[in-house]
Design an enzyme around this catalytic site. Structure first.
Site, PDB file in Angstrom:
ATOM      1  N   ASN A  42       0.750  -1.315  -0.038  1.00  0.00           N
ATOM      2  CA  ASN A  42       0.013  -0.009  -0.059  1.00  0.00           C
ATOM      3  C   ASN A  42       0.763   1.281   0.170  1.00  0.00           C
ATOM      4  O   ASN A  42       2.031   1.412   0.508  1.00  0.00           O
ATOM      5  CB  ASN A  42      -0.944  -0.060   1.066  1.00  0.00           C
ATOM      6  CG  ASN A  42      -0.470  -0.185   2.309  1.00  0.00           C
ATOM      7  OD1 ASN A  42       0.636  -0.959   2.608  1.00  0.00           O
ATOM      8  ND2 ASN A  42      -1.110   0.441   3.632  1.00  0.00           N
ATOM      9  N   GLU A  44       0.409   5.179   0.615  1.00  0.00           N
ATOM     10  CA  GLU A  44      -0.687   6.233   1.129  1.00  0.00           C
ATOM     11  C   GLU A  44      -0.179   7.581   0.798  1.00  0.00           C
ATOM     12  O   GLU A  44       0.859   7.965   0.120  1.00  0.00           O
ATOM     13  CB  GLU A  44      -0.734   6.441   2.650  1.00  0.00           C
ATOM     14  CG  GLU A  44      -1.328   4.850   3.047  1.00  0.00           C
ATOM     15  CD  GLU A  44      -1.516   4.859   4.495  1.00  0.00           C
ATOM     16  OE1 GLU A  44      -0.929   5.601   5.384  1.00  0.00           O
ATOM     17  OE2 GLU A  44      -2.256   3.842   4.969  1.00  0.00           O
ATOM     18  N   CYS A  53      -4.066   0.700  -2.161  1.00  0.00           N
ATOM     19  CA  CYS A  53      -3.871  -0.499  -1.589  1.00  0.00           C
ATOM     20  C   CYS A  53      -2.920  -1.627  -2.221  1.00  0.00           C
ATOM     21  O   CYS A  53      -2.545  -1.474  -3.576  1.00  0.00           O
ATOM     22  CB  CYS A  53      -5.265  -1.645  -1.587  1.00  0.00           C
ATOM     23  SG  CYS A  53      -6.709  -0.795  -0.588  1.00  0.00           S
ATOM     24  N   GLU A  55      -3.073  -4.955  -2.675  1.00  0.00           N
ATOM     25  CA  GLU A  55      -3.602  -5.808  -3.773  1.00  0.00           C
ATOM     26  C   GLU A  55      -3.740  -5.104  -5.226  1.00  0.00           C
ATOM     27  O   GLU A  55      -3.349  -5.673  -6.191  1.00  0.00           O
ATOM     28  CB  GLU A  55      -4.926  -6.476  -3.604  1.00  0.00           C
ATOM     29  CG  GLU A  55      -5.070  -7.065  -2.109  1.00  0.00           C
ATOM     30  CD  GLU A  55      -5.220  -6.128  -0.731  1.00  0.00           C
ATOM     31  OE1 GLU A  55      -4.662  -5.247  -0.884  1.00  0.00           O
ATOM     32  OE2 GLU A  55      -5.828  -6.571   0.055  1.00  0.00           O
ATOM     33  N   CYS A  84     -10.283  -5.060   0.684  1.00  0.00           N
ATOM     34  CA  CYS A  84     -11.344  -4.151   0.789  1.00  0.00           C
ATOM     35  C   CYS A  84     -12.288  -4.425  -0.592  1.00  0.00           C
ATOM     36  O   CYS A  84     -11.988  -5.420  -1.288  1.00  0.00           O
ATOM     37  CB  CYS A  84     -10.875  -2.945   0.769  1.00  0.00           C
ATOM     38  SG  CYS A  84     -10.346  -2.119  -0.648  1.00  0.00           S
ATOM     39  N   CYS A  87     -10.757  -3.539  -3.968  1.00  0.00           N
ATOM     40  CA  CYS A  87      -9.729  -4.691  -4.265  1.00  0.00           C
ATOM     41  C   CYS A  87     -10.788  -5.859  -4.626  1.00  0.00           C
ATOM     42  O   CYS A  87     -10.018  -6.755  -5.870  1.00  0.00           O
ATOM     43  CB  CYS A  87      -8.818  -4.727  -3.143  1.00  0.00           C
ATOM     44  SG  CYS A  87      -7.631  -3.750  -2.942  1.00  0.00           S
TER      45      CYS A  87
HETATM   46  N1  THU Z   1      -5.116  -1.714   2.849  1.00  0.00           N
HETATM   47  C1  THU Z   1      -4.346  -2.530   1.926  1.00  0.00           C
HETATM   48  O1  THU Z   1      -3.485  -1.872   1.283  1.00  0.00           O
HETATM   49  N2  THU Z   1      -5.166  -3.724   1.605  1.00  0.00           N
HETATM   50  C2  THU Z   1      -6.116  -4.421   2.322  1.00  0.00           C
HETATM   51  O2  THU Z   1      -6.728  -5.186   1.956  1.00  0.00           O
HETATM   52  C3  THU Z   1      -6.699  -3.546   3.492  1.00  0.00           C
HETATM   53  C4  THU Z   1      -6.386  -1.969   3.640  1.00  0.00           C
HETATM   54  C5  THU Z   1      -4.574  -0.262   3.119  1.00  0.00           C
HETATM   55  C6  THU Z   1      -5.127   0.951   2.856  1.00  0.00           C
HETATM   56  C7  THU Z   1      -4.778   1.864   3.463  1.00  0.00           C
HETATM   57  O3  THU Z   1      -3.240   2.314   3.161  1.00  0.00           O
HETATM   58  C8  THU Z   1      -4.341   1.140   4.983  1.00  0.00           C
HETATM   59  O4  THU Z   1      -4.272  -0.209   4.561  1.00  0.00           O
HETATM   60  C9  THU Z   1      -5.402   1.293   5.982  1.00  0.00           C
HETATM   61  O5  THU Z   1      -6.721   1.285   5.434  1.00  0.00           O
END
Ligand code: THU
Length: 129
Positions: A42, A44, A53, A55, A84, A87
């Site tokens: 991920n 941000e 994310c 994935e 999520c 994804c």
């Molecule tokens: N996130 C992912 O990268 N994958 C997931 O399956 C759940 C959430 C990330 C998004 C964000 O950067 C952080 O986790 C918190 O939501």
């Protein structure tokens, strides 16, 4: 179905996650239809809604490398969370039978599920025209 390579890669890339806002690092590793490995974490942003994310970043790497079919995917996080909703939809675009290993990278406990369990009755390209 050998998960070890994918699990190791997901744990490795989880540590590269850029998550200074949520402090929730996620790593994803997938095997494509050619047996090639693709990874993502991920990423941000200070403008929170622009965060991406793990994935979907792994899927972008697969598409950029020239394959369009996911066979299996491992996702490493604290707690072994499920992908999520966004994804799930993007995973289903590139494989209706994808198996997903959810790894808790703290305890190394894991469970396996399928995309059709996570996203039953998915909308897909077959519904268009
Ligand atoms: N996130 C992912 O990268 N994958 C997931 O399956 C759940 C959430 C990330 C998004 C964000 O950067 C952080 O986790 C918190 O939501």
């Amino acid at each position: 179905v050998d998960w070890q390579l994918l699990v190791d890669a997901a744990i490795l890339v989880q540590q590269r996650a850029y998550a200074p806002y949520s402090h929730f690092q996620v790593g994803a590793a997938l095997m494509d239809s050619m047996g090639k490995l693709h990874i993502g974490c991920n990423v941000e942003n200070a403008s929170y809604g622009l965060s991406m994310c793990a994935e979907r970043n792994a899927i972008a790497a697969m598409i950029s490398a020239g394959d369009q079919r996911i066979v299996q995917m491992a996702v490493a996080s604290n707690g072994g969370v499920t992908p999520c909703g966004a994804c799930r939809q993007v995973i289903s675009e590139f494989g209706e039978q994808v198996t997903i290993l959810l790894l808790d990278s703290k305890t190394l406990s894991w469970r396996v599920c399928t995309i059709s369990e996570l996203l039953p009755r998915a909308f897909g390209g077959q519904h268009l025209s």
